[in-house]
Design a protein around this motif. Structure first.
Motif, short mmCIF file in Angstrom:
data_model
loop_
_atom_site.label_atom_id
_atom_site.label_comp_id
_atom_site.label_asym_id
_atom_site.label_seq_id
_atom_site.Cartn_x
_atom_site.Cartn_y
_atom_site.Cartn_z
N LYS A 66 0.83 -1.20 0.00
CA LYS A 66 0.00 0.00 0.00
C LYS A 66 0.87 1.26 0.00
O LYS A 66 0.58 2.23 -0.70
CB LYS A 66 -0.92 0.01 1.23
CG LYS A 66 -2.05 -0.98 1.14
CD LYS A 66 -2.91 -0.91 2.39
CE LYS A 66 -4.01 -1.95 2.36
NZ LYS A 66 -4.81 -1.94 3.60
N LYS A 67 1.96 1.24 0.75
CA LYS A 67 2.86 2.40 0.80
C LYS A 67 3.52 2.62 -0.56
O LYS A 67 3.67 3.75 -1.02
CB LYS A 67 3.93 2.20 1.87
CG LYS A 67 3.42 2.35 3.27
CD LYS A 67 4.53 2.15 4.28
CE LYS A 67 3.99 2.22 5.70
NZ LYS A 67 5.04 1.96 6.71
N GLN A 68 3.90 1.50 -1.20
CA GLN A 68 4.53 1.63 -2.52
C GLN A 68 3.55 2.18 -3.54
O GLN A 68 3.89 3.02 -4.37
CB GLN A 68 5.07 0.28 -2.98
CG GLN A 68 6.30 -0.17 -2.27
CD GLN A 68 6.77 -1.53 -2.70
OE1 GLN A 68 6.09 -2.22 -3.45
NE2 GLN A 68 7.96 -1.95 -2.23
N ARG A 69 2.30 1.74 -3.49
CA ARG A 69 1.28 2.26 -4.43
C ARG A 69 1.03 3.74 -4.19
O ARG A 69 0.86 4.52 -5.13
CB ARG A 69 -0.02 1.48 -4.26
CG ARG A 69 0.04 0.09 -4.81
CD ARG A 69 -1.27 -0.63 -4.60
NE ARG A 69 -1.14 -2.05 -4.92
CZ ARG A 69 -1.98 -2.99 -4.54
NH1 ARG A 69 -3.04 -2.66 -3.81
NH2 ARG A 69 -1.78 -4.24 -4.87
N SER A 70 0.97 4.16 -2.95
CA SER A 70 0.71 5.57 -2.66
C SER A 70 1.90 6.43 -3.08
O SER A 70 1.72 7.57 -3.49
CB SER A 70 0.40 5.75 -1.18
OG SER A 70 1.53 5.42 -0.39
N GLU A 71 3.12 5.90 -3.00
CA GLU A 71 4.29 6.67 -3.43
C GLU A 71 4.35 6.79 -4.95
O GLU A 71 4.80 7.80 -5.48
CB GLU A 71 5.56 5.99 -2.90
CG GLU A 71 5.75 6.12 -1.41
CD GLU A 71 6.96 5.33 -0.90
OE1 GLU A 71 7.62 4.66 -1.71
OE2 GLU A 71 7.21 5.39 0.31
N GLU A 72 3.88 5.76 -5.66
CA GLU A 72 3.90 5.79 -7.11
C GLU A 72 2.88 6.78 -7.66
O GLU A 72 3.08 7.34 -8.73
CB GLU A 72 3.61 4.39 -7.67
CG GLU A 72 4.74 3.40 -7.44
CD GLU A 72 4.38 2.00 -7.89
OE1 GLU A 72 3.23 1.78 -8.32
OE2 GLU A 72 5.25 1.11 -7.79
N ASP A 73 1.79 6.96 -6.95
CA ASP A 73 0.75 7.89 -7.44
C ASP A 73 1.16 9.29 -7.21
O ASP A 73 1.63 10.12 -7.57
CB ASP A 73 -0.56 7.67 -6.69
CG ASP A 73 -1.16 6.30 -7.00
OD1 ASP A 73 -0.84 5.73 -8.06
OD2 ASP A 73 -1.96 5.82 -6.16
#
Length: 73
Positions: A66-73
């Motif tokens: 979830k943290k990686q997805r939020s950083e990519e957005d």
């Protein structure tokens, strides 16, 4: 208190004492290890069972994704 309740209480206490005495006599006939296990079983039951470690690892992996997805957005 009513005398009926008092007699029932005394009879119940006597029955409980007899059952506990019979259980101790029965347990003393067992091997020492089994007697020790039966004696310690109530203490073991007091401690909570920890959650399995793999659930914690799976939860940490989900949070990391979830943290990686939020950083990519």
């Amino acid at each position: 208190m009513n005398w009926v309740y008092m007699c029932a209480f005394i009879a119940g206490a006597i029955v409980l004492l007899i059952l506990m005495y019979r259980m101790v006599v029965w347990a003393k006939k067992m091997p020492k290890g089994a007697f020790l296990f039966m004696a310690l079983m109530p203490l073991i039951a007091l401690f909570p069972i920890p959650p399995p470690q793999f659930k914690n690892i799976a939860k940490a992996k989900q949070e990391q994704r979830k943290k990686q997805r939020s950083e990519e957005d």
